[in-house]
Design an enzyme around this catalytic site. Structure first.
Site, mmCIF file in Angstrom:
data_model
loop_
_atom_site.group_PDB
_atom_site.id
_atom_site.type_symbol
_atom_site.label_atom_id
_atom_site.label_comp_id
_atom_site.label_asym_id
_atom_site.label_seq_id
_atom_site.Cartn_x
_atom_site.Cartn_y
_atom_site.Cartn_z
ATOM 1 N N HIS A 162 6.870 -8.484 45.073
ATOM 2 C CA HIS A 162 5.644 -8.534 44.255
ATOM 3 C C HIS A 162 5.438 -9.889 43.577
ATOM 4 O O HIS A 162 4.367 -10.121 43.008
ATOM 5 C CB HIS A 162 5.672 -7.450 43.183
ATOM 6 C CG HIS A 162 5.535 -6.058 43.710
ATOM 7 N ND1 HIS A 162 4.537 -5.676 44.590
ATOM 8 C CD2 HIS A 162 6.293 -4.942 43.487
ATOM 9 C CE1 HIS A 162 4.678 -4.390 44.874
ATOM 10 N NE2 HIS A 162 5.736 -3.926 44.237
ATOM 11 N N ASP B 61 8.332 -0.996 52.236
ATOM 12 C CA ASP B 61 8.296 -0.466 50.878
ATOM 13 C C ASP B 61 6.984 0.307 50.673
ATOM 14 O O ASP B 61 5.958 -0.040 51.259
ATOM 15 C CB ASP B 61 8.381 -1.631 49.887
ATOM 16 C CG ASP B 61 8.569 -1.204 48.450
ATOM 17 O OD1 ASP B 61 9.696 -1.320 47.943
ATOM 18 O OD2 ASP B 61 7.577 -0.784 47.814
ATOM 19 N N HIS C 97 5.056 0.296 48.191
ATOM 20 C CA HIS C 97 4.069 -0.536 47.505
ATOM 21 C C HIS C 97 3.757 -1.771 48.339
ATOM 22 O O HIS C 97 4.649 -2.358 48.955
ATOM 23 C CB HIS C 97 4.592 -0.973 46.131
ATOM 24 C CG HIS C 97 4.953 0.169 45.230
ATOM 25 N ND1 HIS C 97 6.241 0.666 45.139
ATOM 26 C CD2 HIS C 97 4.193 0.907 44.386
ATOM 27 C CE1 HIS C 97 6.257 1.664 44.279
ATOM 28 N NE2 HIS C 97 5.027 1.843 43.812
ATOM 29 N N ASP D 274 11.281 3.540 48.680
ATOM 30 C CA ASP D 274 10.490 4.370 47.782
ATOM 31 C C ASP D 274 9.376 5.132 48.485
ATOM 32 O O ASP D 274 8.610 5.857 47.837
ATOM 33 C CB ASP D 274 9.931 3.561 46.615
ATOM 34 C CG ASP D 274 9.447 2.181 47.008
ATOM 35 O OD1 ASP D 274 9.410 1.873 48.215
ATOM 36 O OD2 ASP D 274 9.117 1.387 46.104
#
Length: 311
Positions: free
Chosen positions: A125, A162, A164, A246
């Site tokens: 991120h 992931d 996200h 996740d």
């Protein structure tokens, strides 16, 4: 050939506030899982400190200084609502950079078959001048740039599964035509980016958003139909993997429904592409995964396949 497992005790000193999902216990759970019988052949390596010269390929000096200056002598400092630093956070982040770069060096040199980096904080991120989403430095983009600029590779692929969107990696590689960045992720979900229309300055970004509740069969179907053909058409000389776990059905921060077998499957298929395209060169690095039991089991499944495929 062996699989190298990189981590460091410094990554336990990045202490987040009580109740924060990106916690020290994540790394402890992974270390315990990989200490089990069946992982004895792993080459266990201390992550070195990353060099500023490598970070500068992705982040300006002013940003590095800003992160360094934010580190407190005690307690925590909040860089944003989600991202916090403690006294050990800078060294922990530098270990993630150093491990990624050394793993890339050794895979390209043929010293190891592949590698898994388990350091924290994660990285996907972190944008060019912005820490966010628990991340300080864009470890996987830094590794890609080292492969390109230091080793002279022409094409490096980064695959991020992931849950996200890897907005930081996308930002850092947006204008890098020598890379292909592929991110599959839940949408809608933090950080809100990752639509299919986001394709990079050179058509080098491929986003694959999934709706909530997506389970293994749909995930596998789209990877077979879209991700692996895109990888093969790109003809990478190295594949880097942002391994976030996740998207597991037990994870508290999202609503996808993958299980350990799905992470093992995507790892095996990525390794098969690497065997066909780039001499089995794969380096994987930990991103998310916040249910400790699911994280440990998923990481073990991922690394077990890396060990099988890296021989």
């Amino acid at each position: 050939m062996t699989t190298a497992f990189y981590t460091h005790a410094d990554c336990l000193t990045h202490v987040t506030p009580p109740g924060h999902p990106e916690q020290v216990a994540r790394l402890q759970a992974i270390s315990e899982a990989l200490a089990a019988p069946g992982f004895g052949a792993l080459e266990r390596c201390d992550a070195p400190l990353g060099a500023v010269a490598d970070i500068l390929r992705c982040h300006p000096q002013a940003y590095i200084d800003r992160v360094r200056d934010a580190i407190p002598e005690a307690g925590y400092v909040s860089l944003d609502a989600d991202t916090h630093v403690a006294p050990g956070s800078l060294h922990a982040a530098l270990r993630g950079v150093g491990a990624m770069c050394e793993a890339v060096d050794r895979v390209i040199a043929g010293e190891i078959g592949n590698a898994f980096v388990a350091c924290r904080p994660p990285g996907h991120h972190a944008e060019t001048e912005t820490s966010m989403g628990f991340c300080l430095f864009g470890n996987i983009a830094i590794g890609a740039k080292r492969a390109l600029d230091h080793h002279g590779l022409s094409r490096v692929a980064v695959v991020d599964f992931d849950v996200h969107h890897g907005n930081g990696t996308q930002d850092l590689l947006w204008d890098e035509p020598r890379t292909l960045f592929i991110s599959s992720h839940q949408m809608p979900l933090y950080p809100g980016s990752g639509g299919r229309h986001e394709t990079g300055a050179h058509g080098n970004i491929f986003n694959l958003p999934f709706p909530p509740e997506t389970a293994g069969p749909a995930f596998r179907r789209h990877y077979e139909a879209e991700v692996f053909p895109a990888l093969e058409n790109f003809r990478p000389e190295l594949i880097l993997v942002s391994a976030g776990f996740d998207a597991h059905r037990a994870d508290p921060l999202a609503q996808m429904a993958l299980v350990e077998e799905d992470f093992a499957w995507v790892t095996e298929r990525l390794c098969e592409v690497a065997a066909d395209q780039c001499e089995r060169r794969v380096v994987s690095t930990l991103e998310g995964g916040y249910d400790l039991e699911a994280l440990a089991a998923s990481t073990a499944a991922h690394v077990r396949v890396l060990m099988e495929q890296g021989q």
